[in-house]
Motif scaffolding. Structure first.
Motif, short mmCIF file in Angstrom:
data_model
loop_
_atom_site.label_atom_id
_atom_site.label_comp_id
_atom_site.label_asym_id
_atom_site.label_seq_id
_atom_site.Cartn_x
_atom_site.Cartn_y
_atom_site.Cartn_z
N SER A 79 0.86 -1.19 0.00
CA SER A 79 0.00 0.00 0.00
C SER A 79 0.90 1.24 0.00
O SER A 79 2.12 1.13 -0.07
N LYS A 80 0.26 2.41 0.05
CA LYS A 80 1.02 3.66 -0.14
C LYS A 80 0.49 4.77 0.75
O LYS A 80 -0.71 4.81 1.08
N CYS A 81 1.38 5.70 1.07
CA CYS A 81 1.04 6.90 1.83
C CYS A 81 1.60 8.10 1.10
O CYS A 81 2.30 7.98 0.10
N GLY A 82 1.29 9.29 1.61
CA GLY A 82 1.87 10.51 1.04
C GLY A 82 0.96 11.26 0.09
O GLY A 82 1.23 12.40 -0.26
N LEU A 83 -0.11 10.63 -0.35
CA LEU A 83 -1.20 11.31 -1.06
C LEU A 83 -2.42 11.19 -0.18
O LEU A 83 -2.88 10.07 0.09
#
Length: 339
Positions: A79-83
Motif C-alpha cells: 500500500s502507499k502513503c503521502g497522497l
C-alpha cells in the motif's frame, strides 16, 4: 507462474494493481464483482496485491481488507502513503494533497492498517515525494514504522534516480514503482539502472498503457465515451490531436500480436517482463476474463524477434503526447523523456 522477488518476498511476475476497483477509471464495479475479481486473482496464483490510501480515499484498502484479510498468509500486501484526502470547506470540494510529513505518514499508516485488517503491511510506498519535505525526512518516518513492526519494507513511487539514491542512503529501499510500458519508457533514462546498482526491485504500473496496449480504446468513439471523471480524459495521449496519431500505431501493434498468436495485452506484458528478472508488472482490471488474459502472458514464450519488433513499433519516438497532464507532471519526480 514462475515467481520473482521483491526484496524478501517471492511474488507472481504479473500481480494485481487494485486501483481501478475503486478509483480513477469511471464507474466502479459492484462490491460483489470486485470481490469476485480479487478472489479469482488469488486463486489464479497472484501473490502480490497493490493498493493505496488514496484509491477511493480509503475505499480500496477497505475492499482489499474485507475480501483478502482471511487469506493474509497467501500474498504480499503493498500500500502507499503521502497522497492524502484534503477536506472541502463547503465552497471548495474535497480533493487530494501531497503530504510527506512524518506526522501524516504515521497517521496514514494507522488508517491503512485498520482498513486492510492487518497487523503489518509488507511493502509500504511513499506514493509521491512531497518536495516541500526532504526525502530523507519522509523515509526516516517510514523507517520508524519498520522498527515499530507496522511495515516490513519501504518503497518509493514516481521518483528519479537521484532521489532514490538519497532515500536509499537513509534506509534501504526495497522497491521503486513507476509507470513503465512499451509506450512509456521514462525508467530507461536512469531509474532502472539505479535500481540495479542498489538492488532495488522495479514494479511497473500501467504496463498496458492505461488500456491502450490492450486494445480497450480501439477508436476515437471509445475515447469520447469515457466517463467524465475517467483518469484518461486529461491525459494528452488521449486528446483528439494525439490519439489520432496514436491510433494507426495501435492498429499495427494489434496486427503484430495477432501474428505472434497472442492478445495485445499479453504482448505488452511479455515485453515488460522481458526487461529483467527484477521487474514485476501490476496491471489492473475489473474483468475476470481480462485478468485471466493478462496472467496468461507469464507463460508465453515469444521470440526475441517479436519482442524486438514490438519495442521498435511502440516507443518514445513513435508515441504522440505526454503520459501526464501538466499538473501531474509537476507532481512527479521522474526523469522526463520530453524535458
Amino acid at each position: 507462474m514462475q515467481l520473482r522477488h521483491i526484496g524478501p518476498f517471492a511474488v507472481s511476475p504479473i500481480s494485481l494493481g487494485c486501483m481501478n476497483l475503486s478509483h480513477a477509471y469511471g464507474t466502479t464495479p459492484s462490491a460483489e464483482d470486485a470481490e469476485r475479481l480479487l478472489l479469482a486473482a488469488l486463486d489464479a496464483g497472484v501473490t502480490h496485491f497493490d493498493t493505496a490510501a488514496l484509491y477511493g480515499f480509503g475505499a480500496n484498502e477497505t475492499l482489499v481488507g474485507r475480501v483478502l484479510s482471511p487469506h493474509r498468509q497467501r500474498f504480499m500486501l503493498a500500500s502507499k502513503c503521502g497522497l492524502t484526502r484534503e477536506a472541502g470547506d463547503g465552497t471548495v470540494a474535497a480533493g487530494r494533497v501531497i503530504d510527506g510529513t512524518p506526522k501524516n505518514i504515521r497517521a496514514t499508516c494507522e488508517g491503512s492498517l485498520r482498513r486492510l485488517k492487518t497487523e503489518v503491511i509488507d511493502l509500504y510506498y511513499l506514493h509521491r515525494w512531497d518536495k516541500k519535505v526532504p526525502i530523507e525526512e519522509s523515509v526516516g518516518a517510514l523507517a520508524d514504522l519498520v522498527r515499530a513492526g507496522k511495515i516490513r519494507t519501504i518503497g518509493l513511487s514516481e521518483v528519479s534516480a537521484d532521489t532514490l539514491r538519497r532515500a536509499h542512503a537513509e534506509h534501504p529501499i526495497t522497491a521503486l514503482q513507476t509507470e513503465y510500458s512499451l509506450w512509456t519508457r521514462n525508467p530507461e533514462l536512469a531509474v532502472l539502472q539505479a535500481c540495479r546498482e542498489l538492488g532495488v526491485s522495479f514494479v511497473a504500473f500501467s504496463p498496458l498503457g492505461r488500456g491502450y496496449l490492450a486494445g480497450a480504446l480501439p477508436d476515437w468513439a471509445a475515447v469520447e465515451a469515457l466517463p467524465e471523471k475517467d483518469i484518461r480524459r486529461p491525459i494528452p495521449r488521449f486528446s483528439a490531436e494525439h490519439f489520432a496519431r496514436n491510433l494507426p500505431l495501435l492498429q499495427r501493434y494489434t496486427a503484430l500480436a495477432a501474428e505472434a498468436g497472442c492478445t495485445p495485452a499479453q504482448l505488452a506484458l511479455a515485453w515488460v517482463l522481458q526487461q529483467g528478472q527484477d521487474v514485476v508488472a501490476i496491471p489492473g482490471t475489473r474483468s475476470v476474463a481480462h485478468l485471466q488474459d493478462d496472467l496468461g502472458a507469464a507463460a508465453l514464450r515469444l521470440s526475441d524477434e517479436v519482442l524486438r519488433r514490438a519495442g521498435e513499433l511502440v516507443n518514445t519516438a513513435t508515441v504522440s503526447g505526454h503520459r501526464y497532464a501538466e499538473q501531474a507532471r509537476r507532481e512527479v519526480d521522474t526523469e522526463d523523456v520530453e524535458a
